[in-house]
Design a protein around this motif. Structure first.
Motif, PDB file in Angstrom:
ATOM      1  N   MET A   1       0.846  -1.196   0.000  1.00 11.52           N
ATOM      2  CA  MET A   1       0.000   0.000   0.000  1.00 11.52           C
ATOM      3  C   MET A   1       0.877   1.239   0.000  1.00 11.52           C
ATOM      4  O   MET A   1       1.996   1.238   0.509  1.00 11.52           O
ATOM      5  CB  MET A   1      -0.956   0.012   1.195  1.00 11.52           C
ATOM      6  N   ALA A   2       0.352   2.302  -0.598  1.00 16.09           N
ATOM      7  CA  ALA A   2       1.054   3.585  -0.612  1.00 16.09           C
ATOM      8  C   ALA A   2       0.044   4.673  -0.902  1.00 16.09           C
ATOM      9  O   ALA A   2      -0.953   4.447  -1.594  1.00 16.09           O
ATOM     10  CB  ALA A   2       2.162   3.603  -1.656  1.00 16.09           C
ATOM     11  N   VAL A   3       0.294   5.849  -0.381  1.00 18.15           N
ATOM     12  CA  VAL A   3      -0.511   7.028  -0.692  1.00 18.15           C
ATOM     13  C   VAL A   3       0.159   7.774  -1.841  1.00 18.15           C
ATOM     14  O   VAL A   3       1.338   8.117  -1.756  1.00 18.15           O
ATOM     15  CB  VAL A   3      -0.657   7.947   0.534  1.00 18.15           C
ATOM     16  N   ASP A   4      -0.578   7.977  -2.922  1.00 23.78           N
ATOM     17  CA  ASP A   4      -0.069   8.744  -4.073  1.00 23.78           C
ATOM     18  C   ASP A   4       1.282   8.212  -4.545  1.00 23.78           C
ATOM     19  O   ASP A   4       2.182   8.975  -4.895  1.00 23.78           O
ATOM     20  CB  ASP A   4       0.031  10.222  -3.689  1.00 23.78           C
ATOM     21  N   GLY A   5       1.427   6.893  -4.551  1.00 27.49           N
ATOM     22  CA  GLY A   5       2.669   6.300  -5.028  1.00 27.49           C
ATOM     23  C   GLY A   5       3.883   6.636  -4.191  1.00 27.49           C
ATOM     24  O   GLY A   5       5.010   6.412  -4.614  1.00 27.49           O
ATOM     25  N   GLY A   6       3.661   7.177  -2.991  1.00 32.43           N
ATOM     26  CA  GLY A   6       4.776   7.554  -2.120  1.00 32.43           C
ATOM     27  C   GLY A   6       5.333   8.929  -2.402  1.00 32.43           C
ATOM     28  O   GLY A   6       6.359   9.317  -1.821  1.00 32.43           O
ATOM     29  N   ARG A   7       4.667   9.701  -3.265  1.00 34.11           N
ATOM     30  CA  ARG A   7       5.181  11.037  -3.608  1.00 34.11           C
ATOM     31  C   ARG A   7       5.116  11.963  -2.396  1.00 34.11           C
ATOM     32  O   ARG A   7       4.074  12.116  -1.781  1.00 34.11           O
ATOM     33  CB  ARG A   7       4.391  11.618  -4.789  1.00 34.11           C
ATOM     34  N   MET A   8       6.233  12.604  -2.104  1.00 34.56           N
ATOM     35  CA  MET A   8       6.336  13.474  -0.937  1.00 34.56           C
ATOM     36  C   MET A   8       6.212  14.918  -1.416  1.00 34.56           C
ATOM     37  O   MET A   8       7.192  15.537  -1.827  1.00 34.56           O
ATOM     38  CB  MET A   8       7.657  13.207  -0.214  1.00 34.56           C
ATOM     39  N   ARG A   9       5.009  15.445  -1.345  1.00 33.25           N
ATOM     40  CA  ARG A   9       4.741  16.767  -1.919  1.00 33.25           C
ATOM     41  C   ARG A   9       4.837  17.886  -0.885  1.00 33.25           C
ATOM     42  O   ARG A   9       4.785  19.057  -1.246  1.00 33.25           O
ATOM     43  CB  ARG A   9       3.358  16.778  -2.568  1.00 33.25           C
ATOM     44  N   TYR A  10       4.939  17.553   0.381  1.00 34.32           N
ATOM     45  CA  TYR A  10       5.117  18.545   1.443  1.00 34.32           C
ATOM     46  C   TYR A  10       4.071  19.665   1.365  1.00 34.32           C
ATOM     47  O   TYR A  10       4.381  20.855   1.426  1.00 34.32           O
ATOM     48  CB  TYR A  10       6.529  19.151   1.385  1.00 34.32           C
ATOM     49  N   GLY A  11       2.824  19.245   1.223  1.00 36.72           N
ATOM     50  CA  GLY A  11       1.740  20.215   1.243  1.00 36.72           C
ATOM     51  C   GLY A  11       1.378  20.800  -0.100  1.00 36.72           C
ATOM     52  O   GLY A  11       0.347  21.449  -0.247  1.00 36.72           O
TER      53      GLY A  11
ATOM     54  N   ASP B   1       5.242  16.655 -12.356  1.00 36.08           N
ATOM     55  CA  ASP B   1       6.467  16.762 -11.560  1.00 36.08           C
ATOM     56  C   ASP B   1       6.936  15.390 -11.102  1.00 36.08           C
ATOM     57  O   ASP B   1       6.210  14.396 -11.198  1.00 36.08           O
ATOM     58  CB  ASP B   1       6.236  17.678 -10.352  1.00 36.08           C
ATOM     59  N   TYR B   2       8.153  15.326 -10.608  1.00 31.11           N
ATOM     60  CA  TYR B   2       8.743  14.094 -10.102  1.00 31.11           C
ATOM     61  C   TYR B   2       9.298  14.337  -8.701  1.00 31.11           C
ATOM     62  O   TYR B   2      10.514  14.452  -8.514  1.00 31.11           O
ATOM     63  CB  TYR B   2       9.847  13.589 -11.028  1.00 31.11           C
ATOM     64  N   PRO B   3       8.432  14.408  -7.685  1.00 31.74           N
ATOM     65  CA  PRO B   3       8.925  14.633  -6.324  1.00 31.74           C
ATOM     66  C   PRO B   3       9.635  13.397  -5.783  1.00 31.74           C
ATOM     67  O   PRO B   3       9.513  12.297  -6.328  1.00 31.74           O
ATOM     68  CB  PRO B   3       7.636  14.909  -5.535  1.00 31.74           C
ATOM     69  N   THR B   4      10.373  13.609  -4.713  1.00 38.16           N
ATOM     70  CA  THR B   4      11.019  12.487  -4.035  1.00 38.16           C
ATOM     71  C   THR B   4       9.974  11.485  -3.578  1.00 38.16           C
ATOM     72  O   THR B   4       8.891  11.856  -3.121  1.00 38.16           O
ATOM     73  CB  THR B   4      11.819  12.998  -2.828  1.00 38.16           C
ATOM     74  N   LEU B   5      10.313  10.199  -3.692  1.00 33.90           N
ATOM     75  CA  LEU B   5       9.408   9.135  -3.279  1.00 33.90           C
ATOM     76  C   LEU B   5       9.839   8.572  -1.929  1.00 33.90           C
ATOM     77  O   LEU B   5      11.026   8.322  -1.697  1.00 33.90           O
ATOM     78  CB  LEU B   5       9.405   8.011  -4.318  1.00 33.90           C
ATOM     79  N   SER B   6       8.877   8.384  -1.050  1.00 32.99           N
ATOM     80  CA  SER B   6       9.158   7.768   0.245  1.00 32.99           C
ATOM     81  C   SER B   6       9.656   6.343   0.055  1.00 32.99           C
ATOM     82  O   SER B   6       9.250   5.645  -0.875  1.00 32.99           O
ATOM     83  CB  SER B   6       7.891   7.754   1.098  1.00 32.99           C
ATOM     84  N   ARG B   7      10.517   5.907   0.953  1.00 34.27           N
ATOM     85  CA  ARG B   7      10.990   4.522   0.938  1.00 34.27           C
ATOM     86  C   ARG B   7      10.222   3.656   1.923  1.00 34.27           C
ATOM     87  O   ARG B   7      10.489   2.464   2.048  1.00 34.27           O
ATOM     88  CB  ARG B   7      12.479   4.480   1.288  1.00 34.27           C
ATOM     89  N   THR B   8       9.271   4.250   2.631  1.00 35.10           N
ATOM     90  CA  THR B   8       8.517   3.525   3.668  1.00 35.10           C
ATOM     91  C   THR B   8       7.019   3.722   3.424  1.00 35.10           C
ATOM     92  O   THR B   8       6.286   4.155   4.314  1.00 35.10           O
ATOM     93  CB  THR B   8       8.905   4.022   5.069  1.00 35.10           C
ATOM     94  N   THR B   9       6.571   3.388   2.229  1.00 35.50           N
ATOM     95  CA  THR B   9       5.216   3.749   1.821  1.00 35.50           C
ATOM     96  C   THR B   9       4.133   3.051   2.629  1.00 35.50           C
ATOM     97  O   THR B   9       3.100   3.649   2.931  1.00 35.50           O
ATOM     98  CB  THR B   9       5.017   3.458   0.332  1.00 35.50           C
ATOM     99  N   ALA B  10       4.332   1.795   2.986  1.00 41.03           N
ATOM    100  CA  ALA B  10       3.305   1.079   3.737  1.00 41.03           C
ATOM    101  C   ALA B  10       3.152   1.640   5.144  1.00 41.03           C
ATOM    102  O   ALA B  10       2.033   1.857   5.624  1.00 41.03           O
ATOM    103  CB  ALA B  10       3.615  -0.411   3.794  1.00 41.03           C
ATOM    104  N   SER B  11       4.271   1.881   5.820  1.00 33.94           N
ATOM    105  CA  SER B  11       4.185   2.435   7.169  1.00 33.94           C
ATOM    106  C   SER B  11       3.659   3.866   7.138  1.00 33.94           C
ATOM    107  O   SER B  11       2.947   4.296   8.058  1.00 33.94           O
ATOM    108  CB  SER B  11       5.543   2.376   7.869  1.00 33.94           C
ATOM    109  N   ASP B  12       3.962   4.617   6.060  1.00 24.81           N
ATOM    110  CA  ASP B  12       3.398   5.965   5.918  1.00 24.81           C
ATOM    111  C   ASP B  12       1.880   5.896   5.807  1.00 24.81           C
ATOM    112  O   ASP B  12       1.154   6.672   6.454  1.00 24.81           O
ATOM    113  CB  ASP B  12       3.948   6.642   4.659  1.00 24.81           C
ATOM    114  N   ALA B  13       1.394   4.977   4.977  1.00 24.85           N
ATOM    115  CA  ALA B  13      -0.052   4.823   4.812  1.00 24.85           C
ATOM    116  C   ALA B  13      -0.705   4.408   6.119  1.00 24.85           C
ATOM    117  O   ALA B  13      -1.788   4.894   6.477  1.00 24.85           O
ATOM    118  CB  ALA B  13      -0.346   3.800   3.721  1.00 24.85           C
TER     119      ALA B  13
END
Length: 461
Positions: free
Chosen positions: A221-231, A241-253
């Motif tokens: 699972m991931a929110v928005d593919g793990g994209r870290m948009r910072y608001g 755009d190509y924002p940084t992707l989280s490496r912990t997408t499941a725990s973030d979700a």
């Protein structure tokens, strides 16, 4: 609504639709009113036949003109070492250069992965994210279990978008309601992210993953593919755009879900006990968009993670294993089973992101031949290919207005590599296939421009 219906109907006649470009069609049966959306630069619909003739598969290709196009491509700046072919809809080659030379194809590899998924998975199916209630009589525990939806949203279910179709706020709300019905207001939360095991990335993928912007390891699972948009906000389906992707997408979700559940008045503590997830214990779930829509999203955005996800789902479906190697094996196996030539094919990833993949032009052309075939069931893939000048990664790749709406393509880009593969509805009738791969380019922008000019010329053959 009548006006919108008429516009969509007209647009279909020229090979693309407003709904396809902007994903504006929500489900017809819903208890919620459809959200109001705004648009810019909506293409003007044209009457049937105003752009292209009938897609008669028997209209011959002028081989001399095809040869001139290829010669012009080869004389253009930036084309380096290249392979190219123009073919009829049945795959018959009209003109080519270096047809059987092995080249690095970059993200045109995704057309192979999409092909294998379409021929293996139920494309009308969904990826569910579920909540199970266990140990209800002793120490109530809920298990959040993912099934591969890496396009979850933080808010309510969003029927008008692919990205965010399943919302964690809806899941939390439904979970809280089910808990309250049982007289439970305090639970422990455990997260089951075991779906894809530990083999969810590779060294080869990570070598081209600059700034973690191109790939994040597979997870359940991931929110928005793990994209870290910072608001920062963006259209969930049409961003560039190509924002940084989280490496912990499941725990973030899971953390987002926990916060949302707390807002619903449920006290949440931690647990690591994921046992007891029988079907009878499920108390809530949300579902992704159908896989055919997720595939369209993957192709239009050239999403590397989702490409690898489709390969993994295919490998699991075929019983080949739960690993990156099994994913590659699945792609090759399905290609061969469907008579796609694999001579010279060497995959290092299923997305094309990893360096070292090699293939020959006939492999790409055979997939395109299948997609435009009358009875081969490739609609889910061809729907996701970008339309130059209109959608996806080829939105800005129309050399002139004449090609807009006439081609469906997949782009490919890596350092020194530029590639394009697709099919074209010709202005005077007929359909053709093409593939071009440039390796060792010293001027990648010039290579793109040369390829775009080449593609625009194909519509006039």
């Amino acid at each position: 609504m009548v006006t919108v219906s008429v516009v969509v109907t007209l647009a279909v006649c020229v090979g693309y639709t407003i709904a396809d470009v902007y994903d504006v069609a929500p489900g017809l049966l819903t208890a919620q009113s459809a959200p109001t959306r705004t648009y810019s630069a909506i293409p003007t619909p044209l009457a049937a036949g105003a752009v292209a003739g009938k897609a008669d598969r028997d209209v011959p290709i002028d081989e001399k003109k095809a040869e001139k196009l290829i010669t012009a491509l080869g004389e253009s700046e930036g084309t380096g070492n290249f392979s190219v072919a123009i073919a009829a809809a049945d795959g018959t080659i009209a003109a080519e250069r270096n047809l059987d030379t092995e080249r690095e194809p970059a993200s045109t590899t995704k057309t192979l992965t999409a092909f294998t998924a379409v021929h293996t998975l139920e494309m009308s199916g969904t990826l569910d994210t579920e909540v199970y209630l266990t140990h209800a009589d002793t120490s109530p525990t809920i298990v959040l279990q993912g099934h591969g939806d890496m396009l979850l949203g933080e808010g309510q279910n969003d029927p008008s978008h692919i990205n965010g179709r399943a919302g964690l706020a809806t899941l939390a709300q439904n979970t809280a309601q089910s808990l309250r019905q049982r007289g439970i207001d305090q639970v422990a939360l455990a997260v089951d992210d075991s779906l894809f095991g530990d083999d969810n990335t590779s060294t080869a993928l990570e070598q081209n993953n600059d700034g973690n912007a191109m790939y994040t390891p597979l997870s359940s699972m991931a929110v928005d593919g793990g994209r870290m948009r910072y608001g920062l906000t963006a259209d969930p389906d049409a961003f560039t755009d190509y924002p940084t992707l989280s490496r912990t997408t499941a725990s973030d979700a899971a953390q987002t879900f926990r916060s949302l559940l707390t807002r619903q008045g449920i006290t949440v503590t931690d647990s690591s006990d994921t046992s007891g997830t029988e079907a009878s214990a499920r108390i809530a779930k949300v579902s992704s968009a159908p896989l055919n829509e997720v595939m369209a999203f993957m192709l239009r955005h050239s999403d590397n993670t989702l490409a690898e996800l489709f390969a993994r789902l295919t490998a699991l479906k075929l019983g080949l294993g739960n690993s990156m190697d099994a994913d590659i094996q699945a792609v090759v196996q399905v290609l061969r089973a469907n008579d796609i030539p694999t001579d010279g094919l060497h995959l290092t990833s299923c997305s094309g992101l990893a360096a070292g993949t090699r293939l020959r032009i006939p492999t790409l052309l055979a997939v395109q031949r299948s997609l435009v075939g009358l009875d081969d069931g490739g609609a889910a893939e061809i729907e996701g290919l970008s339309v130059p000048g209109l959608t996806g990664t080829a939105r800005n790749r129309a050399a002139n207005d004449d090609i807009k709406g006439l081609a469906r393509v997949k782009t490919g880009s890596l350092g020194g590599v530029r590639a394009l593969v697709g099919n074209v509805s010709r202005e005077h009738g007929g359909v053709l296939l093409f593939a071009v791969i440039v390796n060792d380019s010293s001027d990648e922008l010039a290579a793109n421009n040369a390829i775009d000019d080449f593609m625009a010329g194909l519509a006039k053959l």
